[in-house]
Design a protein around this motif. Sequence first.
Motif, PDB file in Angstrom:
ATOM      1  N   ALA A   1       6.367   7.080 -34.777  1.00 53.43           N
ATOM      2  CA  ALA A   1       5.803   6.755 -36.085  1.00 53.43           C
ATOM      3  C   ALA A   1       4.679   5.731 -36.015  1.00 53.43           C
ATOM      4  O   ALA A   1       4.006   5.473 -37.017  1.00 53.43           O
ATOM      5  CB  ALA A   1       6.911   6.220 -37.006  1.00 53.43           C
ATOM      6  N   SER A   2       4.455   5.132 -34.851  1.00 55.41           N
ATOM      7  CA  SER A   2       3.461   4.068 -34.722  1.00 55.41           C
ATOM      8  C   SER A   2       2.039   4.603 -34.871  1.00 55.41           C
ATOM      9  O   SER A   2       1.690   5.659 -34.342  1.00 55.41           O
ATOM     10  CB  SER A   2       3.597   3.368 -33.371  1.00 55.41           C
ATOM     11  OG  SER A   2       4.795   2.625 -33.287  1.00 55.41           O
ATOM     12  N   GLN A   3       1.237   3.841 -35.603  1.00 54.94           N
ATOM     13  CA  GLN A   3      -0.191   4.096 -35.705  1.00 54.94           C
ATOM     14  C   GLN A   3      -0.913   2.788 -35.386  1.00 54.94           C
ATOM     15  O   GLN A   3      -0.380   1.705 -35.609  1.00 54.94           O
ATOM     16  CB  GLN A   3      -0.573   4.540 -37.118  1.00 54.94           C
ATOM     17  CG  GLN A   3       0.131   5.779 -37.616  1.00 54.94           C
ATOM     18  CD  GLN A   3      -0.241   6.086 -39.066  1.00 54.94           C
ATOM     19  OE1 GLN A   3      -1.414   6.081 -39.427  1.00 54.94           O
ATOM     20  NE2 GLN A   3       0.762   6.338 -39.888  1.00 54.94           N
ATOM     21  N   PHE A   4      -2.134   2.900 -34.877  1.00 53.92           N
ATOM     22  CA  PHE A   4      -2.965   1.732 -34.614  1.00 53.92           C
ATOM     23  C   PHE A   4      -4.242   1.915 -35.433  1.00 53.92           C
ATOM     24  O   PHE A   4      -5.077   2.754 -35.119  1.00 53.92           O
ATOM     25  CB  PHE A   4      -3.230   1.579 -33.117  1.00 53.92           C
ATOM     26  CG  PHE A   4      -1.960   1.287 -32.349  1.00 53.92           C
ATOM     27  CD1 PHE A   4      -1.173   2.313 -31.847  1.00 53.92           C
ATOM     28  CD2 PHE A   4      -1.548  -0.014 -32.177  1.00 53.92           C
ATOM     29  CE1 PHE A   4       0.008   2.044 -31.171  1.00 53.92           C
ATOM     30  CE2 PHE A   4      -0.374  -0.300 -31.488  1.00 53.92           C
ATOM     31  CZ  PHE A   4       0.408   0.728 -30.995  1.00 53.92           C
ATOM     32  N   VAL A   5      -4.317   1.146 -36.517  1.00 54.38           N
ATOM     33  CA  VAL A   5      -5.300   1.399 -37.565  1.00 54.38           C
ATOM     34  C   VAL A   5      -6.205   0.191 -37.743  1.00 54.38           C
ATOM     35  O   VAL A   5      -5.720  -0.942 -37.895  1.00 54.38           O
ATOM     36  CB  VAL A   5      -4.582   1.707 -38.905  1.00 54.38           C
ATOM     37  CG1 VAL A   5      -5.594   2.011 -39.995  1.00 54.38           C
ATOM     38  CG2 VAL A   5      -3.600   2.856 -38.737  1.00 54.38           C
ATOM     39  N   GLU A   6      -7.498   0.421 -37.732  1.00 52.80           N
ATOM     40  CA  GLU A   6      -8.444  -0.667 -38.017  1.00 52.80           C
ATOM     41  C   GLU A   6      -8.507  -0.876 -39.531  1.00 52.80           C
ATOM     42  O   GLU A   6      -9.039  -0.043 -40.262  1.00 52.80           O
ATOM     43  CB  GLU A   6      -9.833  -0.362 -37.462  1.00 52.80           C
ATOM     44  CG  GLU A   6     -10.804  -1.543 -37.623  1.00 52.80           C
ATOM     45  CD  GLU A   6     -12.156  -1.298 -36.996  1.00 52.80           C
ATOM     46  OE1 GLU A   6     -12.787  -0.268 -37.375  1.00 52.80           O
ATOM     47  OE2 GLU A   6     -12.601  -2.118 -36.163  1.00 52.80           O
ATOM     48  N   VAL A   7      -7.958  -1.972 -40.006  1.00 54.24           N
ATOM     49  CA  VAL A   7      -7.889  -2.231 -41.443  1.00 54.24           C
ATOM     50  C   VAL A   7      -8.978  -3.193 -41.906  1.00 54.24           C
ATOM     51  O   VAL A   7      -9.326  -3.226 -43.088  1.00 54.24           O
ATOM     52  CB  VAL A   7      -6.501  -2.772 -41.845  1.00 54.24           C
ATOM     53  CG1 VAL A   7      -5.424  -1.727 -41.575  1.00 54.24           C
ATOM     54  CG2 VAL A   7      -6.174  -4.085 -41.143  1.00 54.24           C
ATOM     55  N   LEU A   8      -9.493  -3.996 -40.992  1.00 48.19           N
ATOM     56  CA  LEU A   8     -10.615  -4.884 -41.242  1.00 48.19           C
ATOM     57  C   LEU A   8     -11.534  -4.807 -40.020  1.00 48.19           C
ATOM     58  O   LEU A   8     -11.072  -4.437 -38.932  1.00 48.19           O
ATOM     59  CB  LEU A   8     -10.145  -6.333 -41.447  1.00 48.19           C
ATOM     60  CG  LEU A   8      -9.384  -6.638 -42.747  1.00 48.19           C
ATOM     61  CD1 LEU A   8      -8.771  -8.035 -42.682  1.00 48.19           C
ATOM     62  CD2 LEU A   8     -10.291  -6.507 -43.957  1.00 48.19           C
ATOM     63  N   PRO A   9     -12.808  -5.130 -40.159  1.00 49.32           N
ATOM     64  CA  PRO A   9     -13.705  -5.040 -39.011  1.00 49.32           C
ATOM     65  C   PRO A   9     -13.169  -5.810 -37.804  1.00 49.32           C
ATOM     66  O   PRO A   9     -12.929  -7.020 -37.866  1.00 49.32           O
ATOM     67  CB  PRO A   9     -15.008  -5.657 -39.531  1.00 49.32           C
ATOM     68  CG  PRO A   9     -14.976  -5.408 -41.009  1.00 49.32           C
ATOM     69  CD  PRO A   9     -13.523  -5.541 -41.397  1.00 49.32           C
ATOM     70  N   GLY A  10     -12.930  -5.089 -36.716  1.00 46.07           N
ATOM     71  CA  GLY A  10     -12.457  -5.700 -35.491  1.00 46.07           C
ATOM     72  C   GLY A  10     -10.970  -5.945 -35.423  1.00 46.07           C
ATOM     73  O   GLY A  10     -10.461  -6.384 -34.388  1.00 46.07           O
TER      74      GLY A  10
END
Length: 334
Positions: free
Chosen positions: A37-46
């Motif tokens: 279920a893990s995701q690695f998501v860019e939510v803010l720049p960098g």
Amino acid sequence: MAWIVAALVAVAVVAWLVFRVPDIPVATLRAKYASPASQFVEVLPGLTVHLRDEGKRDGVPLLLLHGSNASLHTWEPWVARLDDRFRIISFDFPAHGLTGPAPDGQYTQSAYAKVLAAVVANRGLTRFVLAGNSMGGGVAARYAADHPDRIAGLILVDASGAPYPEGARDTPLALRIARAPVIRNIASSITPRSLIAASFGGAVSNKAVMTPAMIDRYWELLRYPGNRAATLDRFAQGYSSVSPADLARIDAPVLILWGREDRFIPVASAAYFAAHLPHSRTNIYDGIGHLPMEETPDRSAADVAAFIAGLDSPAGQTPPDSAPSPAPSARPAR
């Protein structure tokens, strides 16, 4: 005096050489502690956060915020018991878990609330139930005060945010270490497993949860590259309370859950939140410490389910098209 200083420095250097514990490569940690279920998501720049969005896709969204030096894994007992009814979102804050340090080096309550807002936007949430434990509880209260229209319900679990008690004038040891340049550099490398075990032992009253695997998880995720130095930066940035005026802006129903034997944030803090949140009710768990979701998962998850069931039909949101939609898990309650 010069000889004494030189001797102390020499001792510190020898201790660093003998007892230092290296970081663990990111790939190794992801292989061990990420899940399907893990995701690695860019939510803010960098800033890329480790996030899980699981459970009933059209269910009421329940967003969970972990505490200091913990990770989203602390919520797995609730996920196992509630994911057939709710859409459950959890993530690792910067300087924690598999997220790693923040690019701007900011770890205050307000900075974490900004990260939370970015996760909310990324998941396409407009109205949801928000829960937080310890540090995460303070962030949850801060966000709820600033965005009351988004909060269908708020759950505070042994939450930070109450003012320090009168008479608590001494600077905590962790802050003194974080603000001492030479000592903090040593502390960022010397983190024996026994130290983590002792700290965790002080947090919980139900010692049955202190399995070797759990201690390994806390110890190893702390050794994600940069997390230890970022943790000291976070300590140095100080503690933030949530004022009565802030709490007064929260008009959603609130559930306050607390372990009576919490030695990190005493049960008296529950009374502070109850006094300033008129739409709240409080459940105190006898024989439980700082982590009710792990120490008494059946009782605490049942209380959460009953609380959400009693809300005024908070609408669930469909996840954004970019998010995967795994089938609801069928894990047995632990």
